[in-house]
Design an enzyme around this catalytic site. Structure first.
Site, mmCIF file in Angstrom:
data_model
loop_
_atom_site.group_PDB
_atom_site.id
_atom_site.type_symbol
_atom_site.label_atom_id
_atom_site.label_comp_id
_atom_site.label_asym_id
_atom_site.label_seq_id
_atom_site.Cartn_x
_atom_site.Cartn_y
_atom_site.Cartn_z
ATOM 1 C CG HIS B 75 -0.224 -0.131 2.565
ATOM 2 N ND1 HIS B 75 0.156 -1.279 2.868
ATOM 3 C CD2 HIS B 75 -0.052 0.733 3.612
ATOM 4 C CE1 HIS B 75 0.779 -1.264 4.142
ATOM 5 N NE2 HIS B 75 0.830 -0.029 4.638
ATOM 6 C CD GLU B 368 0.842 -26.676 4.224
ATOM 7 O OE1 GLU B 368 0.885 -25.625 5.150
ATOM 8 O OE2 GLU B 368 0.651 -27.714 4.879
#
Lengths: 624, 624
Positions: B75, B368
């Protein structure tokens, strides 16, 4: 030998530990699959815990004062079920003939089909985050001094979610949470990353704010002292007990050896193991009972039915704002409603609830996995959680949402800022897969209001919905379409335009419903009558109304959605109509097909071909 | 003033920092949205970095020796784009008229439409994990001494993925990775969890194995020394620079105040800010160039085309085993192929590759999210990553997969143990949402082989596939159906049974294709001829073959899938046929509709109604 009144001594615990190992071997060998070695490493820990520290009324699992036990390492189910035998709630016969068998409750990984299991585990790194939710309820809502014991594996400490959990446990000072990490050094395919470096685990857990106790996980005295210390609550921190253990402990042919993860022992090896472990037994030993306290006074509603906020037709109100209004309204009438957010409450408008009911709002900061897990944990204690963030970021927690459905948890998810409608922020902030993701969850409900009145009605309905429910809200403010008090049943839809000469059906939800209405106006100016359906209930879906519309408009339908073409509104409509055996369809499916960038809402909708102009053009093409 | 040859002094850096702040304000105010205050806090850090330490040939972003810069706090794009202006690759005009505008490349959050951006960011907690992948490539594959600089926000340190990243960075001794954390104390909706407790961050980062340097993020000398120290590589650890900063630094009306996250300054405030900051400027200052080294010798294939493994028709081979075989085969002929796994390589069979090419295999343990992010990072360096785990656990990384598509990353995901077919382990281990999840990813390819020959051919095709591709493999061993050398184009399908009197079409993939074949045999015994289609390419899908079959069998089709009914094979078929304007369909859709438990494969398939008997019964019902 049965002892339900007194606390077992360590010698009894030792006998129970032996039995847990034997039964873990027997159960998995009888089933032909399972994880005996991962059970054997933690048998001593569980034996001492269950016989001497775990306060639980095994005759009344619904007792609100019971401690909670969560197997974050769910693959150690042989151990858990052997514990259930040792306390006398599961028979040896069930253990030997039911484990991992079809239609039986002793599943390969624990699920709440068993009354003593709070949450489904088996996807590693979730039991501890779930436990944080249960502990939050204990400390802040129930105000009952139950403890939450979580057996963790060492492999799963590699999951970031475990550190989200410890971070939040420390932040919320959850001294009622005790994580017991079975550091057996060996993962599925080889040694773990940190192996037996307990100091490394300790440094990490301490740095995240936990109190750490390091023990030999096979020394019953050390275990006992650690468990006692954990419950003495000398401070306001969660406790992490790091137990150095041996995988396959107790059977020399597998103990501390690689290559034995997730493998039952062949029958002859199992016989040798049982002999080496001292033979079969059927001890029944129970630990301490909880002290039952008067239930916390959060059950009864504060007042009558909620007074939902009202909006004037035509006023522009964002559905995300309506979510905040409605949640605050229902929260006022039902003290079991709680809210969580991923530090974007001023965007999702959960901040309204937080301001009104700060004692029932849990800020999860930017940790969406922990947010969903905490909702699951709160639901274990029968609270009614609403968890919100940007819809795009719920994808961070998809494994947790999936597991919540297996946990039969009743949780409510709210995702704001759906689709390209958000405009300038760009694709990272745009949920374009959320409908597909949530529809694919077993037993889920997926809702997508187009105006504030519908949004508030759906929030009220979600309070009572079972399973995983999802509300998709929109960033921008659009006109209120419905009168206050309009009913929006789950599984329903609204026909906003219809007439005897309808030539085409336009279907939308959220921002595209407003585009459908504009398109219908444009088409009407051309003399083409369009039926318009507000598909606010995406799952379940209103097949009857869709089928009627298809019949009325001779198969001509346009579905427009602010979502990728796969798995969203268009798929939901297609699936429903095909399942209903609809006649030939001529369906035009408008969806977000290109990777978007930044731009205004109007530019985005136009570029993706989901605005009123494109809807009208598709309708004209179908009717020409 | 332009200086491209020498290293700027700190006084110049100070001027640049001022300009970066001014331009961050100007750009966001001109756009009417964006995050100026989140940019201003890190302006000093970036000014010193870019003018004095970041080795980059701005005229040649493809230079293999360039350092990498990743804005994990995406951002702060006004700052990044202001940096691009300060080094002279983006004009002031583009910054003022292009930022966050439709069709422009200066998107709300950075994406690789810009040649100097490696990965899309904006979903917090992903840039650092991505950087781990780039740094892995640098240290182990490229063997080029570039550094990977990652600007992190303090809010995102609450994401578990950041700790997965630091854990793996330390495990792999990535001294070429430098995380700069902009600790500005304020998140989106209020103070962060740890606010300015730099010591707490430091303890955590150190416990995860990083070298930590704490500085005042507005003291240019301290910044300079920290960046210098980070690149001196005195040890083998990644570096974390914790910079205490002020949000909105430099403009007294917003500095260190709540309520200014993600808000552009109104025009008049912006004018005051620019005045207070010292006015507009257009300095162009470049930092050091990289020392170009000869490219690592991993570009040229080792040999000719891969010799794919062969299997005899009728032999029972699991597609997960074929994956391991094929990956090893293609890996032997293409040294840019790398593999990762989530510590289940002995289940996914990635272990075959690991054994053959250990120097190109990265064990990610049970993380993961980091696994997928590392694949993305490796793809930045043009490696060809295959990342595997149980298909169910890819759901853990869905946000990372979604962002990978926005990053235009070419990554290959392989999920084993699909569906209820796995049998006894129960629902936590069963992927039943993965097809929906992966189909909904923009630009994805979804493949689901039914036999080993197809699996190997698809693995070979995946090597060259752009975007996110996914291979779903099956646990059990089923008969090989195809002769060696059979071709399986992406977007194709195979008609395994067909004849002039076909009355119904049976469609399956994976285990259900074998059930379809058995059903066809049973139907043939009843005199009903069934066409059978192997739908190995789920996305893109072979619409032509499906349409032909529908026409030939008068709209009668049975789709059977080991997946929830939403978003999988059935939806893919329905979507394709409706888009093609097929005539009336009579589609029977067999899928996993109930929450499964444990049981044998046969029991599971029967219970969910997706076995040969149910397929045959549905076909009979359609044809009766």
């Amino acid at each position: 030998m049965t002892s339900t009144a007194t606390i077992a001594d360590l010698s009894t615990a030792r006998d129970v530990a032996r039995q847990l190992r034997v039964d873990s071997v027997r159960a998995s060998t009888s089933a032909g699959s399972g994880h005996p070695t991962s059970s054997m490493s933690a048998a001593d820990l569980l034996a001492v815990l269950v016989t001497r520290h775990f306060k639980y009324d095994w005759d009344d699992p619904a007792n609100d004062a019971n401690d909670h036990l969560i197997f974050s390492k769910g693959h150690a189910s042989p151990l858990l079920y052997s514990v259930f035998k040792a306390v006398g709630v599961v028979s040896d016969e069930e253990l030997m003939t039911g484990y991992r068998r079809f239609g039986q409750r002793l599943e390969g990984h624990p699920t709440p089909v068993l009354p003593w299991v709070d949450v489904a585990t088996g996807s590693l790194g979730q039991g501890l985050p779930d436990g944080v939710g249960v502990a939050l309820a204990g400390r802040y809502l129930d105000e009952v001094p139950y403890r939450v014991w979580v057996l963790c594996g060492d492999s799963e400490m590699a999951e970031g979610s475990m550190w989200e959990a410890l971070d939040k446990a420390a932040y919320y000072r959850l001294s009622n949470l005790i994580a017991i990490v079975d550091v057996n050094r060996l993962g599925q395919s080889g040694p773990t990353e940190l192996q037996w470096d307990l100091d490394a685990y300790a440094r990490r857990a301490e740095s995240f704010g936990a109190r750490v106790i390091m023990i030999d996980g096979h020394d019953l005295d050390e275990i006992d002292q650690a468990l006692q210390s954990a419950t003495d609550r000398t401070d306001d921190r969660p406790t992490v007990i790091l137990a150095r253990t041996l995988k396959g402990r107790g059977f020399s042919e597998v103990e501390n050896l690689e290559g034995w993860h997730g493998k039952p022992l062949p029958k002859e090896m199992a016989d040798r193991a049982i002999r080496e472990l001292g033979g079969e037994s059927s001890l029944t030993v129970r630990g301490p009972r909880p002290v039952t306290e008067p239930p916390a006074n959060r059950g009864a509603p504060l007042g009558g039915p909620p007074e939902l906020p009202t909006y004037a037709v035509g006023d522009k109100v964002a559905t995300r704002k309506a979510y905040g209004d409605a949640l605050t309204a229902v929260g006022g009438s039902n003290p079991r409603i709680v809210a969580l957010d991923g530090e974007v409450g001023n965007s999702t408008f959960s901040e309204e609830f937080a301001k009104a009911f700060g004692d029932r709002y849990f800020e999860m900061y930017i940790a969406e996995q922990q947010m969903v897990a905490a909702a699951v944990g709160l639901s274990v204690r029968r609270y009614i959680p609403f968890a919100s963030t940007f819809a795009a970021f719920l994808s961070r927690a998809y494994d947790f949402i999936r597991m919540a459905s297996i946990s039969r948890a009743d949780i409510r998810l709210v995702g704001s800022h759906a689709g390209v409608e958000i405009g300038a922020d760009g694709p990272s902030q745009m949920a374009l897969e959320d409908l597909a993701m949530l529809r694919a969850v077993q037993g889920s409900t997926v809702l997508y209001p187009s105006d504030a009145v519908c949004a508030t009605a759906l929030v009220r309905s979600m309070v009572d919905l079972p399973g995983v429910s999802y509300l998709r809200t929109t960033r921008g403010a659009y006109p209120v379409l419905y009168e206050a008090g309009e009913s929006f049943p789950i599984g329903g839809s609204k026909v906003l335009r219809s007439g005897p000469s309808d030539a085409v059906t336009l279907i939308g939800a959220g921002v595209t419903l407003h585009q459908c209405l504009a398109a219908a106006n444009a088409l009407a100016a051309d003399g083409i009558q369009a039926r318009v359906i507000d598909l606010y209930s995406v799952k379940p879906i209103d097949t009857a109304t869709l089928s009627d519309a298809v019949a009325a408009t001779e198969g001509r339908i346009v579905v427009a959605e602010d979502h990728h073409p796969e798995g969203g509104l268009g798929s939901a409509v297609a699936d429903a109509l095909l399942a209903a055996g609809s006649p030939a369809l001529r369906m035009s499916h408008l969806a977000v097909r290109e990777l978007p960038g930044s731009g205004s809402t109007a530019e985005q909708l136009a570029a993706q071909g989901i605005d009123a102009d494109h809807i009208a053009a598709s309708a004209r093409a179908l009717t020409s």
